[in-house]
Design a protein around this motif. Structure first.
Motif, mmCIF file in Angstrom:
data_model
loop_
_atom_site.group_PDB
_atom_site.id
_atom_site.type_symbol
_atom_site.label_atom_id
_atom_site.label_comp_id
_atom_site.label_asym_id
_atom_site.label_seq_id
_atom_site.Cartn_x
_atom_site.Cartn_y
_atom_site.Cartn_z
ATOM 1 N N GLU A 231 0.838 -1.197 0.000
ATOM 2 C CA GLU A 231 0.000 0.000 0.000
ATOM 3 C C GLU A 231 0.875 1.250 0.000
ATOM 4 O O GLU A 231 1.826 1.352 0.757
ATOM 5 N N GLY A 232 0.551 2.162 -0.898
ATOM 6 C CA GLY A 232 1.302 3.410 -1.008
ATOM 7 C C GLY A 232 2.393 3.393 -2.064
ATOM 8 O O GLY A 232 2.956 4.439 -2.388
ATOM 9 N N LEU A 233 2.725 2.214 -2.617
ATOM 10 C CA LEU A 233 3.721 2.160 -3.688
ATOM 11 C C LEU A 233 3.122 2.709 -4.979
ATOM 12 O O LEU A 233 1.926 2.571 -5.239
ATOM 13 N N ARG A 234 3.947 3.336 -5.803
ATOM 14 C CA ARG A 234 3.522 3.852 -7.098
ATOM 15 C C ARG A 234 3.366 2.670 -8.055
ATOM 16 O O ARG A 234 4.138 1.712 -7.994
ATOM 17 N N VAL A 235 2.384 2.748 -8.961
ATOM 18 C CA VAL A 235 2.124 1.699 -9.938
ATOM 19 C C VAL A 235 2.304 2.285 -11.340
ATOM 20 O O VAL A 235 1.687 3.305 -11.671
ATOM 21 N N VAL A 236 3.173 1.654 -12.140
ATOM 22 C CA VAL A 236 3.355 2.043 -13.546
ATOM 23 C C VAL A 236 3.274 0.789 -14.401
ATOM 24 O O VAL A 236 3.588 -0.310 -13.933
ATOM 25 N N ASN A 237 2.860 0.977 -15.655
ATOM 26 C CA ASN A 237 2.855 -0.191 -16.536
ATOM 27 C C ASN A 237 4.182 -0.275 -17.275
ATOM 28 O O ASN A 237 5.032 0.615 -17.167
ATOM 29 N N VAL A 238 4.387 -1.333 -18.032
ATOM 30 C CA VAL A 238 5.665 -1.566 -18.700
ATOM 31 C C VAL A 238 5.981 -0.494 -19.744
ATOM 32 O O VAL A 238 7.143 -0.312 -20.099
ATOM 33 N N GLU A 239 4.976 0.245 -20.215
ATOM 34 C CA GLU A 239 5.196 1.351 -21.145
ATOM 35 C C GLU A 239 5.502 2.654 -20.414
ATOM 36 O O GLU A 239 5.756 3.679 -21.034
ATOM 37 N N GLY A 240 5.423 2.652 -19.082
ATOM 38 C CA GLY A 240 5.726 3.845 -18.305
ATOM 39 C C GLY A 240 4.530 4.684 -17.907
ATOM 40 O O GLY A 240 4.687 5.730 -17.265
ATOM 41 N N ALA A 241 3.312 4.258 -18.237
ATOM 42 C CA ALA A 241 2.119 5.012 -17.849
ATOM 43 C C ALA A 241 1.929 4.917 -16.335
ATOM 44 O O ALA A 241 2.014 3.835 -15.758
ATOM 45 N N ASP A 242 1.674 6.054 -15.702
ATOM 46 C CA ASP A 242 1.505 6.132 -14.252
ATOM 47 C C ASP A 242 0.058 5.830 -13.895
ATOM 48 O O ASP A 242 -0.857 6.523 -14.332
ATOM 49 N N PHE A 243 -0.156 4.795 -13.090
ATOM 50 C CA PHE A 243 -1.500 4.392 -12.673
ATOM 51 C C PHE A 243 -1.855 4.913 -11.287
ATOM 52 O O PHE A 243 -2.922 4.618 -10.771
ATOM 53 N N GLY A 244 -0.951 5.639 -10.629
ATOM 54 C CA GLY A 244 -1.232 6.143 -9.285
ATOM 55 C C GLY A 244 -0.548 5.299 -8.230
ATOM 56 O O GLY A 244 0.542 4.766 -8.459
ATOM 57 N N ILE A 245 -1.192 5.163 -7.076
ATOM 58 C CA ILE A 245 -0.603 4.399 -5.976
ATOM 59 C C ILE A 245 -1.495 3.229 -5.593
ATOM 60 O O ILE A 245 -2.697 3.233 -5.862
ATOM 61 N N VAL A 246 -0.887 2.234 -4.951
ATOM 62 C CA VAL A 246 -1.637 1.078 -4.462
ATOM 63 C C VAL A 246 -2.496 1.558 -3.298
ATOM 64 O O VAL A 246 -1.988 2.024 -2.281
ATOM 65 N N SER A 247 -3.791 1.460 -3.455
ATOM 66 C CA SER A 247 -4.745 1.825 -2.412
ATOM 67 C C SER A 247 -4.907 0.671 -1.430
ATOM 68 O O SER A 247 -4.794 0.848 -0.225
ATOM 69 N N HIS A 248 -5.183 -0.499 -1.976
ATOM 70 C CA HIS A 248 -5.381 -1.694 -1.162
ATOM 71 C C HIS A 248 -5.399 -2.908 -2.078
ATOM 72 O O HIS A 248 -5.323 -2.774 -3.292
ATOM 73 N N LEU A 249 -5.480 -4.079 -1.473
ATOM 74 C CA LEU A 249 -5.611 -5.333 -2.206
ATOM 75 C C LEU A 249 -6.789 -6.087 -1.609
ATOM 76 O O LEU A 249 -7.159 -5.860 -0.461
ATOM 77 N N PHE A 250 -7.356 -6.971 -2.397
ATOM 78 C CA PHE A 250 -8.411 -7.845 -1.886
ATOM 79 C C PHE A 250 -8.338 -9.182 -2.607
ATOM 80 O O PHE A 250 -7.730 -9.300 -3.670
ATOM 81 N N SER A 251 -8.949 -10.181 -2.002
ATOM 82 C CA SER A 251 -8.933 -11.524 -2.561
ATOM 83 C C SER A 251 -10.274 -11.835 -3.212
ATOM 84 O O SER A 251 -11.323 -11.490 -2.675
ATOM 85 N N THR A 252 -10.221 -12.483 -4.360
ATOM 86 C CA THR A 252 -11.450 -12.898 -5.038
ATOM 87 C C THR A 252 -11.707 -14.394 -4.859
ATOM 88 O O THR A 252 -12.731 -14.885 -5.282
ATOM 89 N N GLY A 253 -10.757 -15.088 -4.269
ATOM 90 C CA GLY A 253 -10.829 -16.541 -4.183
ATOM 91 C C GLY A 253 -9.976 -17.175 -5.259
ATOM 92 O O GLY A 253 -9.244 -18.111 -5.020
ATOM 93 N N ALA A 254 -10.075 -16.656 -6.478
ATOM 94 C CA ALA A 254 -9.252 -17.168 -7.577
ATOM 95 C C ALA A 254 -7.855 -16.572 -7.525
ATOM 96 O O ALA A 254 -6.863 -17.245 -7.774
ATOM 97 N N ASN A 255 -7.775 -15.271 -7.223
ATOM 98 C CA ASN A 255 -6.489 -14.580 -7.109
ATOM 99 C C ASN A 255 -6.701 -13.288 -6.328
ATOM 100 O O ASN A 255 -7.833 -12.857 -6.110
ATOM 101 N N ASP A 256 -5.602 -12.677 -5.921
ATOM 102 C CA ASP A 256 -5.680 -11.383 -5.261
ATOM 103 C C ASP A 256 -5.742 -10.298 -6.326
ATOM 104 O O ASP A 256 -5.310 -10.497 -7.463
#
Length: 170
Positions: free
Chosen positions: A107-132
């Motif tokens: 939580e709080g880490l910056r998120v970018v994609n492999v092309e360098g687009a900034d997606f913001g910061i990690v707000s939280h994570l949750f589980s769906t049962g199949a994957n997080d």
């Protein structure tokens, strides 16, 4: 507050069990009974009021864990704890194994994609049962399956960065 002193929720109380003051406990630890190792607990109610609790004893019930807590001696006192969160400092938890992460550390880490687009910061994570699922908040919210290496390419705590293989338009 530094990361080691950050308080994290490791369980929740779900009201009375029986008439002697025992409380139903939902543990978020793995294994479930490991929650007992992280005492003292900080109990936090819905209003944000906190108190310390130590000396809790656990036993296995048919549908989960049952806690006996010091000073809680009857059903009414136990039921008053319904919905209370069990919290501990992050520093109380053992270090994660290589390649594993505590969600709170992401939580709080910056998120970018492999092309360098900034997606913001990690707000939280949750589980769906199949994957997080990692939730990034930037100009909009993105939900990215936490599946390595398919979608989560790297996590770099030193740089404070999560690199993802995720289309910026999705």
């Amino acid at each position: 507050m530094d990361a080691g002193q950050r308080m994290i929720t490791v369980g929740r109380l779900h009201g009375a069990f029986g008439v002697r003051g025992e409380v139903k406990l939902e543990s978020f630890t793995d294994p479930l009974h490991a929650i007992a190792r992280y005492q003292p607990w900080i109990l936090r109610d819905a209003r944000g009021q906190e108190c310390s609790c130590e000396g809790v004893k656990l036993r296995e019930g048919v549908k989960g864990l049952i806690a006996s807590m010091p000073g809680i001696d009857d059903r009414d006192a136990a039921d008053a704890l319904r919905g209370v969160e069990v919290r501990v400092p992050r520093s109380a938890l053992p270090p994660p194994a290589a390649g594993e992460y505590y969600w709170v550390d992401l939580e709080g880490l910056r998120v970018v994609n492999v092309e360098g687009a900034d997606f913001g910061i990690v707000s939280h994570l949750f589980s769906t049962g199949a994957n997080d699922v990692l939730v990034a908040h930037g100009e909009r919210e993105r939900m990215i399956p936490f599946v390595q290496p398919d979608f989560i390419r790297s996590v770099d705590f030193d740089a404070g960065l999560v690199t993802v293989d995720w289309d910026a338009d999705f």
